[in-house]
Design a protein around this motif. Structure first.
Motif, PDB file in Angstrom:
ATOM      1  N   ARG A 198      60.869-105.707 -39.886  1.00 10.15           N
ATOM      2  CA  ARG A 198      60.795-105.329 -38.469  1.00 10.15           C
ATOM      3  C   ARG A 198      62.166-105.391 -37.803  1.00 10.15           C
ATOM      4  O   ARG A 198      62.449-104.621 -36.883  1.00 10.15           O
ATOM      5  CB  ARG A 198      59.820-106.247 -37.745  1.00 10.15           C
ATOM      6  N   SER A 199      63.025-106.287 -38.278  1.00 16.54           N
ATOM      7  CA  SER A 199      64.351-106.430 -37.679  1.00 16.54           C
ATOM      8  C   SER A 199      65.228-105.206 -37.923  1.00 16.54           C
ATOM      9  O   SER A 199      66.248-105.024 -37.255  1.00 16.54           O
ATOM     10  CB  SER A 199      65.040-107.684 -38.214  1.00 16.54           C
ATOM     11  N   ILE A 200      64.846-104.357 -38.896  1.00 18.08           N
ATOM     12  CA  ILE A 200      65.592-103.112 -39.134  1.00 18.08           C
ATOM     13  C   ILE A 200      64.747-101.889 -38.750  1.00 18.08           C
ATOM     14  O   ILE A 200      64.997-100.778 -39.197  1.00 18.08           O
ATOM     15  CB  ILE A 200      66.054-102.998 -40.602  1.00 18.08           C
ATOM     16  N   GLY A 201      63.709-102.142 -37.939  1.00 14.72           N
ATOM     17  CA  GLY A 201      62.908-101.044 -37.412  1.00 14.72           C
ATOM     18  C   GLY A 201      61.847-100.514 -38.343  1.00 14.72           C
ATOM     19  O   GLY A 201      61.335 -99.407 -38.133  1.00 14.72           O
ATOM     20  N   ILE A 202      61.470-101.280 -39.378  1.00 15.17           N
ATOM     21  CA  ILE A 202      60.451-100.859 -40.333  1.00 15.17           C
ATOM     22  C   ILE A 202      59.200-101.705 -40.127  1.00 15.17           C
ATOM     23  O   ILE A 202      59.256-102.930 -40.227  1.00 15.17           O
ATOM     24  CB  ILE A 202      60.936-101.010 -41.786  1.00 15.17           C
ATOM     25  N   GLU A 203      58.089-101.069 -39.834  1.00 16.43           N
ATOM     26  CA  GLU A 203      56.810-101.769 -39.710  1.00 16.43           C
ATOM     27  C   GLU A 203      56.047-101.616 -41.022  1.00 16.43           C
ATOM     28  O   GLU A 203      55.575-100.529 -41.346  1.00 16.43           O
ATOM     29  CB  GLU A 203      55.985-101.201 -38.566  1.00 16.43           C
ATOM     30  N   PRO A 204      55.934-102.687 -41.807  1.00 12.33           N
ATOM     31  CA  PRO A 204      55.276-102.554 -43.117  1.00 12.33           C
ATOM     32  C   PRO A 204      53.763-102.526 -42.995  1.00 12.33           C
ATOM     33  O   PRO A 204      53.175-103.101 -42.065  1.00 12.33           O
ATOM     34  CB  PRO A 204      55.753-103.810 -43.867  1.00 12.33           C
ATOM     35  N   GLY A 205      53.117-101.844 -43.955  1.00  5.24           N
ATOM     36  CA  GLY A 205      51.676-101.890 -44.063  1.00  5.24           C
ATOM     37  C   GLY A 205      51.252-103.125 -44.845  1.00  5.24           C
ATOM     38  O   GLY A 205      52.067-103.794 -45.483  1.00  5.24           O
ATOM     39  N   ASP A 206      49.949-103.415 -44.806  1.00  7.22           N
ATOM     40  CA  ASP A 206      49.457-104.628 -45.458  1.00  7.22           C
ATOM     41  C   ASP A 206      48.811-104.365 -46.811  1.00  7.22           C
ATOM     42  O   ASP A 206      48.235-105.267 -47.421  1.00  7.22           O
ATOM     43  CB  ASP A 206      48.457-105.355 -44.555  1.00  7.22           C
ATOM     44  N   GLY A 207      48.904-103.115 -47.301  1.00 12.17           N
ATOM     45  CA  GLY A 207      48.338-102.789 -48.604  1.00 12.17           C
ATOM     46  C   GLY A 207      46.833-102.714 -48.637  1.00 12.17           C
ATOM     47  O   GLY A 207      46.233-102.628 -49.707  1.00 12.17           O
ATOM     48  N   SER A 208      46.192-102.713 -47.474  1.00 12.66           N
ATOM     49  CA  SER A 208      44.725-102.719 -47.423  1.00 12.66           C
ATOM     50  C   SER A 208      44.117-101.367 -47.758  1.00 12.66           C
ATOM     51  O   SER A 208      42.930-101.275 -48.064  1.00 12.66           O
ATOM     52  CB  SER A 208      44.258-103.158 -46.034  1.00 12.66           C
ATOM     53  N   GLY A 209      44.916-100.316 -47.690  1.00  6.77           N
ATOM     54  CA  GLY A 209      44.392 -98.973 -47.939  1.00  6.77           C
ATOM     55  C   GLY A 209      43.830 -98.301 -46.706  1.00  6.77           C
ATOM     56  O   GLY A 209      43.370 -97.156 -46.780  1.00  6.77           O
ATOM     57  N   SER A 210      43.854 -98.968 -45.578  1.00  7.40           N
ATOM     58  CA  SER A 210      43.378 -98.360 -44.336  1.00  7.40           C
ATOM     59  C   SER A 210      44.326 -97.232 -43.932  1.00  7.40           C
ATOM     60  O   SER A 210      45.484 -97.171 -44.374  1.00  7.40           O
ATOM     61  CB  SER A 210      43.307 -99.404 -43.220  1.00  7.40           C
ATOM     62  N   ILE A 211      43.830 -96.344 -43.072  1.00  8.25           N
ATOM     63  CA  ILE A 211      44.651 -95.210 -42.639  1.00  8.25           C
ATOM     64  C   ILE A 211      45.905 -95.701 -41.929  1.00  8.25           C
ATOM     65  O   ILE A 211      47.013 -95.208 -42.166  1.00  8.25           O
ATOM     66  CB  ILE A 211      43.836 -94.279 -41.730  1.00  8.25           C
ATOM     67  N   ALA A 212      45.754 -96.709 -41.071  1.00  6.19           N
ATOM     68  CA  ALA A 212      46.899 -97.242 -40.330  1.00  6.19           C
ATOM     69  C   ALA A 212      47.943 -97.821 -41.282  1.00  6.19           C
ATOM     70  O   ALA A 212      49.147 -97.619 -41.104  1.00  6.19           O
ATOM     71  CB  ALA A 212      46.435 -98.299 -39.342  1.00  6.19           C
ATOM     72  N   SER A 213      47.472 -98.518 -42.312  1.00  2.00           N
ATOM     73  CA  SER A 213      48.400 -99.130 -43.267  1.00  2.00           C
ATOM     74  C   SER A 213      49.085 -98.074 -44.124  1.00  2.00           C
ATOM     75  O   SER A 213      50.293 -98.147 -44.355  1.00  2.00           O
ATOM     76  CB  SER A 213      47.655-100.127 -44.156  1.00  2.00           C
ATOM     77  N   ARG A 214      48.316 -97.070 -44.581  1.00  2.00           N
ATOM     78  CA  ARG A 214      48.883 -96.046 -45.458  1.00  2.00           C
ATOM     79  C   ARG A 214      49.960 -95.228 -44.769  1.00  2.00           C
ATOM     80  O   ARG A 214      50.835 -94.669 -45.433  1.00  2.00           O
ATOM     81  CB  ARG A 214      47.783 -95.106 -45.976  1.00  2.00           C
ATOM     82  N   ASN A 215      49.928 -95.156 -43.455  1.00  4.09           N
ATOM     83  CA  ASN A 215      50.915 -94.380 -42.716  1.00  4.09           C
ATOM     84  C   ASN A 215      52.249 -95.099 -42.564  1.00  4.09           C
ATOM     85  O   ASN A 215      53.222 -94.509 -42.080  1.00  4.09           O
ATOM     86  CB  ASN A 215      50.377 -94.018 -41.331  1.00  4.09           C
ATOM     87  N   GLN A 216      52.309 -96.364 -42.965  1.00  3.76           N
ATOM     88  CA  GLN A 216      53.557 -97.120 -42.866  1.00  3.76           C
ATOM     89  C   GLN A 216      54.452 -96.820 -44.064  1.00  3.76           C
ATOM     90  O   GLN A 216      53.973 -96.490 -45.149  1.00  3.76           O
ATOM     91  CB  GLN A 216      53.265 -98.616 -42.777  1.00  3.76           C
ATOM     92  N   PRO A 217      55.769 -96.936 -43.908  1.00  2.00           N
ATOM     93  CA  PRO A 217      56.696 -96.519 -44.973  1.00  2.00           C
ATOM     94  C   PRO A 217      56.694 -97.428 -46.193  1.00  2.00           C
ATOM     95  O   PRO A 217      57.060 -96.995 -47.288  1.00  2.00           O
ATOM     96  CB  PRO A 217      58.064 -96.541 -44.280  1.00  2.00           C
ATOM     97  N   VAL A 218      56.323 -98.696 -46.033  1.00  2.00           N
ATOM     98  CA  VAL A 218      56.324 -99.621 -47.167  1.00  2.00           C
ATOM     99  C   VAL A 218      55.146-100.580 -47.020  1.00  2.00           C
ATOM    100  O   VAL A 218      54.800-100.993 -45.920  1.00  2.00           O
ATOM    101  CB  VAL A 218      57.660-100.406 -47.245  1.00  2.00           C
ATOM    102  N   GLN A 219      54.507-100.883 -48.152  1.00  2.00           N
ATOM    103  CA  GLN A 219      53.382-101.809 -48.181  1.00  2.00           C
ATOM    104  C   GLN A 219      53.870-103.157 -48.719  1.00  2.00           C
ATOM    105  O   GLN A 219      54.608-103.198 -49.712  1.00  2.00           O
ATOM    106  CB  GLN A 219      52.262-101.279 -49.065  1.00  2.00           C
ATOM    107  N   VAL A 220      53.450-104.255 -48.081  1.00  2.00           N
ATOM    108  CA  VAL A 220      53.840-105.592 -48.525  1.00  2.00           C
ATOM    109  C   VAL A 220      52.574-106.407 -48.761  1.00  2.00           C
ATOM    110  O   VAL A 220      51.748-106.563 -47.857  1.00  2.00           O
ATOM    111  CB  VAL A 220      54.733-106.303 -47.487  1.00  2.00           C
TER     112      VAL A 220
END
Length: 355
Positions: free
Chosen positions: A317-339
């Motif tokens: 987040r400190s470099i402007g990247i909002e990671p997904g949680d790997g849950s497979g939800s639509i909101a998570s899949r739209n994020q650039p990286v899953q953690v």
């Protein structure tokens, strides 16, 4: 029967049977390539080999970064990944495509591994081998049990790792019958993958991470390391999918019940990485190429999934990247990286990896 006399002196300086032939071939090669020049241009120093069959630190420093690791030519749309358990109680995971797969380490009870594979319609007959990162018990404990029951499976590790495994553990010496030696910085083919072992900083007999190529997918295993070495950094920066250690929270470790010698071992350069160190490293190397980060080997006593995830998430987040949680939800899949923080005892189920 006469007893064979044991040779007790150094024989390495004695002439060999084929020395003349090899010398002539070497001279011919030198003439063809040019004095002091390699086939890729420029001079190269001879590389020293370590006792493990891998490189010493000096020789690894001479490896040119311009040479890319070999890539698998097999077309792969998606990969399937399963973690059966991750931590000091046992480590084992599966990586495969729609045809074949491999196991990464073998520290989880095979009964659990077989059941989870069957639950996800993955046949054990499609698994070609087990790749071992090092010889600590939480990574190798069940290796022989698996290959003894499934004789088509081979164990891929460095010779020094095998020696350490036999020396440290009560494991049948017949495991050598299933051993396929591998060497650091030398790619090898396994199933549909091309795998390159590389040096990592840890206190096993010999320690490697793995750069695994499957089509355009690049999966990197970098677990059990106290710091990110230059060679590890070189491979990690190319990853699409990264399995990296976040072993402990420094405050929890310092205030915890571990004896001082064990705390020192964990915090050493050949020990383990803490959450903040891994988070700072991921922040520094992030590019859009990196799509999945699996936080592995979390300590049961000195870490929690929530703390590890918070450290890495805040770094992104400190470099402007909002990671997904790997849950497979639509909101998570739209994020650039899953953690994802890998569970200590439980299976993740199948995680589908796409590009």
């Amino acid at each position: 029967m006469a007893r064979r006399r044991k040779i007790s002196f150094d024989t390495r300086h004695l002439p060999g049977l084929f020395d003349d032939i090899l010398r002539e071939e070497g001279d011919a090669t030198s003439d063809a390539v040019g004095e002091g020049k390699s086939r890729i241009g420029g001079s190269r120093k001879p590389q020293k080999r370590g006792m493990s069959g891998g490189e010493t630190e000096e020789s690894m420093a001479m490896l040119p970064d311009a040479i890319e690791p070999l890539k698998s030519a097999v077309a792969v749309t998606t990969l399937r990944y399963i973690s059966f358990g991750s931590g000091s109680s046992g480590n084992c995971s599966y990586l495969g495509n729609d045809r074949y797969g491999i196991l990464i380490d073998a520290g989880v009870d095979p009964t659990k591994v077989y059941a989870e594979l069957e639950r996800n319609s993955i046949s054990i007959s499609t698994i070609g081998g087990i790749i071992l990162t090092h010889d600590h018990g939480d990574h190798v404990r069940y290796a022989y049990n698996i290959v003894r029951r499934n004789r088509h499976i081979r164990i891929y590790c460095t010779p020094a790792t095998l020696n350490g495994l036999l020396r440290r553990h009560n494991i049948s010496r017949r495991i050598k019958d299933y051993h396929q030696p591998i060497f650091k910085e030398f790619p090898f083919h396994l199933s549909d993958f091309v795998i390159t072992p590389f040096e990592v900083s840890h206190d096993g007999s010999d320690n490697v991470g793995f750069f695994i190529s499957a089509g355009d997918h690049k999966f990197v295993v970098a677990t059990d390391m106290g710091e990110v070495t230059d060679r590890a950094d070189y491979y990690i920066r190319q990853a699409n999918h990264l399995m990296i250690e976040t072993n402990y929270d420094l405050t929890m470790l310092l205030n915890g019940r571990y004896p001082e010698y064990l705390k020192a071992r964990i915090m050493a350069a050949k020990g383990h990485m803490d959450n903040e160190a891994t988070a700072a490293y991921l922040k520094r190397i992030y590019t859009p190429t990196l799509q999945n980060v699996f936080l592995c080997h979390l300590s049961h006593d000195n870490n929690t999934p929530e703390i590890a995830l918070s450290a890495v998430t805040n770094a992104f987040r400190s470099i402007g990247i909002e990671p997904g949680d790997g849950s497979g939800s639509i909101a998570s899949r739209n994020q650039p990286v899953q953690v994802v923080a890998l569970p200590r005892f439980d299976s993740t189920g199948v995680i589908v990896l796409r590009l």
